[in-house]
Design a protein around this motif. Structure first.
Motif, mmCIF file in Angstrom:
data_model
loop_
_atom_site.group_PDB
_atom_site.id
_atom_site.type_symbol
_atom_site.label_atom_id
_atom_site.label_comp_id
_atom_site.label_asym_id
_atom_site.label_seq_id
_atom_site.Cartn_x
_atom_site.Cartn_y
_atom_site.Cartn_z
ATOM 1 N N ARG A 88 -15.596 -19.179 18.074
ATOM 2 C CA ARG A 88 -14.423 -18.405 17.654
ATOM 3 C C ARG A 88 -14.439 -18.056 16.168
ATOM 4 N NH1 ARG A 88 -10.557 -17.990 21.397
ATOM 5 N NH2 ARG A 88 -8.970 -17.528 19.816
ATOM 6 N N GLY A 89 -15.480 -18.457 15.449
ATOM 7 C CA GLY A 89 -15.567 -18.126 14.035
ATOM 8 C C GLY A 89 -14.417 -18.659 13.216
ATOM 9 N N SER A 90 -13.991 -19.885 13.523
ATOM 10 C CA SER A 90 -12.755 -20.411 12.940
ATOM 11 C C SER A 90 -12.835 -20.630 11.431
ATOM 12 C CB SER A 90 -12.349 -21.712 13.639
ATOM 13 O OG SER A 90 -13.404 -22.650 13.612
ATOM 14 N N GLU A 91 -14.047 -20.801 10.878
ATOM 15 C CA GLU A 91 -14.118 -20.995 9.426
ATOM 16 C C GLU A 91 -13.768 -19.723 8.665
ATOM 17 O OE1 GLU A 91 -17.243 -22.558 6.077
ATOM 18 O OE2 GLU A 91 -17.255 -23.566 8.022
ATOM 19 N N ALA A 92 -13.761 -18.595 9.348
ATOM 20 C CA ALA A 92 -13.429 -17.335 8.694
ATOM 21 C C ALA A 92 -12.017 -17.344 8.115
ATOM 22 C CB ALA A 92 -13.568 -16.171 9.672
ATOM 23 N N HIS A 93 -11.100 -18.100 8.733
ATOM 24 C CA HIS A 93 -9.722 -18.136 8.227
ATOM 25 C C HIS A 93 -9.324 -19.499 7.670
ATOM 26 C CE1 HIS A 93 -8.507 -19.983 12.068
ATOM 27 N NE2 HIS A 93 -9.228 -19.040 12.658
ATOM 28 N N VAL A 119 -13.366 -8.452 6.311
ATOM 29 C CA VAL A 119 -12.630 -9.155 7.375
ATOM 30 C C VAL A 119 -13.333 -8.861 8.697
ATOM 31 C CG1 VAL A 119 -10.433 -9.372 8.594
ATOM 32 C CG2 VAL A 119 -10.452 -9.056 6.113
ATOM 33 N N CYS A 120 -14.102 -9.824 9.150
ATOM 34 C CA CYS A 120 -14.850 -9.705 10.393
ATOM 35 C C CYS A 120 -15.281 -11.107 10.808
ATOM 36 C CB CYS A 120 -16.062 -8.793 10.200
ATOM 37 S SG CYS A 120 -16.829 -8.254 11.754
ATOM 38 N N LEU A 147 -8.316 -11.940 13.394
ATOM 39 C CA LEU A 147 -8.544 -11.084 12.233
ATOM 40 C C LEU A 147 -7.345 -11.090 11.294
ATOM 41 C CD1 LEU A 147 -10.193 -8.025 14.005
ATOM 42 C CD2 LEU A 147 -11.359 -9.744 12.610
ATOM 43 N N ALA A 148 -6.160 -11.108 11.855
ATOM 44 C CA ALA A 148 -4.951 -11.173 11.022
ATOM 45 C C ALA A 148 -4.918 -12.473 10.223
ATOM 46 C CB ALA A 148 -3.710 -11.040 11.895
ATOM 47 N N LYS A 149 -5.300 -13.582 10.857
ATOM 48 C CA LYS A 149 -5.353 -14.867 10.147
ATOM 49 C C LYS A 149 -6.360 -14.823 9.001
ATOM 50 C CE LYS A 149 -4.118 -17.878 14.060
ATOM 51 N NZ LYS A 149 -4.616 -18.941 14.975
ATOM 52 N N PRO A 164 -11.149 -4.749 6.920
ATOM 53 C CA PRO A 164 -11.583 -5.050 8.288
ATOM 54 C C PRO A 164 -12.748 -4.160 8.711
ATOM 55 C CG PRO A 164 -9.494 -3.855 8.302
ATOM 56 C CD PRO A 164 -9.797 -4.178 6.875
ATOM 57 N N SER A 165 -13.853 -4.804 9.113
ATOM 58 C CA SER A 165 -15.071 -4.063 9.458
ATOM 59 C C SER A 165 -15.468 -4.236 10.914
ATOM 60 C CB SER A 165 -16.226 -4.531 8.565
ATOM 61 O OG SER A 165 -16.525 -5.892 8.788
#
Length: 324
Positions: A88-93, A119-120, A147-149, A164-165
């Motif tokens: 889920r790519g959780s480290e992104a947020h 933002v991706c 993405l919002a997070k 956002p890309s």
């Protein structure tokens, strides 16, 4: 032989004459420098397929920014290589994520530097796709909340602009709502509105470790044959709240940049992407091209097509030439 009264070559004789009637002027104010930040200390890893481009740990990134500020480059865009990846790519947020930490450090040391953040999820997911998966398909609507997070976490860290890309439908509106709801109404959105599914991204995927582990991104990035569709994408993003729109890549899509700029009253950015950069670097290394001249011709072409901002790995080299 008869010559017309007006000779076109009269204003081509000297550099100062050429300068006086030059129609397109590129300045350092229009350049944005992409940078890759990663965990660790004392790290400056060269990107194999992108000469003179590096993955920086935060301390080395701050050193790199000394020259960026001295050259008066007004802004950078950050891409992160996380500590770890998951589905889920959780480290992104994460508020302790590599990009979030970098934003805070940059704003502490260089408060006037404009910080744009990508933002991706592709750099953060174990599968390398830009969103949350349902089977082998990217689930558009399930991705929007994540993405919002990410955007809010970047804004909270101090980002000036979020970009956002991902090319999910509806993401600009969801991000705008989330930013406003959390008190970040002054944070701008630069939407990757016309982002094509392009072979020119190859070297970037080396730099960001973001290649998809299966399939490709054709189900969400644009088909290279379409231009009317690009205008519809831009129109939708503006309706949803985009402050600025982007065309990516630049060189193979100059016609799209031109059409977007002619159609919409919004600032237009163009991304002079990794493959465009590496082609020039490779050819110049072989002695086939003059790197500096081709670099400037390329950037002027992008500007001439209508770009107000140019994201380019040549930003520092171009700034040095422009200042001289």
């Amino acid at each position: 032989m008869y010559f017309p009264e007006y000779r076109m070559r009269r204003f081509r004789r000297t550099e100062n004459l050429r300068r006086m009637i030059r129609e397109t002027v590129l300045t350092v104010d229009q350049l944005v420098y992409p940078l890759f930040v990663m965990p660790g200390k004392g790290v400056k890893n060269p990107v194999r397929s992108m000469p003179d481009v590096y993955q920086f740990s935060l301390d080395q990134l701050l050193e790199e920014l000394k020259s960026v500020v001295q050259l008066r480059i007004p802004g950078i865009i950050l891409f992160g290589l996380p500590h770890e990846k998951n589905e889920r790519g959780s480290e992104a947020h994460s508020q302790n994520g590599v990009v979030q930490e970098a934003i805070r450090a940059i704003k502490d040391k260089y408060p006037d530097l404009v910080v744009i953040t990508d933002v991706c999820l592709c750099e953060y997911t174990s599968h390398g796709h830009c969103g949350i998966l349902r089977g082998h398909e990217v689930d558009n609507d399930a991705t929007l909340d994540v993405l919002a997070k990410v955007a809010v976490s970047h804004a909270r860290a101090g980002a000036d602009i979020v970009a956002p890309s991902d090319m999910m439908d509806g993401r600009v509106g969801v991000i705008r709502h989330a930013l406003d709801e959390n008190g970040f109404d002054q944070v701008a959105i630069l939407a990757y509105s016309a982002k094509y599914c392009s072979a020119f991204y190859g070297p970037f995927r080396d730099a960001a470790d973001s290649a998809p582990q299966f399939g490709d991104r054709r189900s969400y990035q644009m088909d290279m044959a379409n231009t009317d569709e690009a205008l519809r994408e831009v129109d939708l993003d503006i309706e949803e709240g985009a402050d600025m729109v982007m065309v990516k890549p630049a060189l193979a899509y100059l016609d799209v940049i031109y059409r977007v700029k002619a159609e919409f009253e919004r600032p237009v950015a163009a991304y002079n992407v990794s493959g465009e950069y590496s082609m020039i670097k490779a050819a110049s290394a072989q002695g086939w091209l003059d790197e500096k001249k081709v670099m400037m011709e390329t950037l002027i072409a992008i500007k001439r097509a209508g770009a107000d901002l140019i994201l380019t790995y040549f930003a520092k080299d171009a700034a040095k030439l422009l200042s001289s």
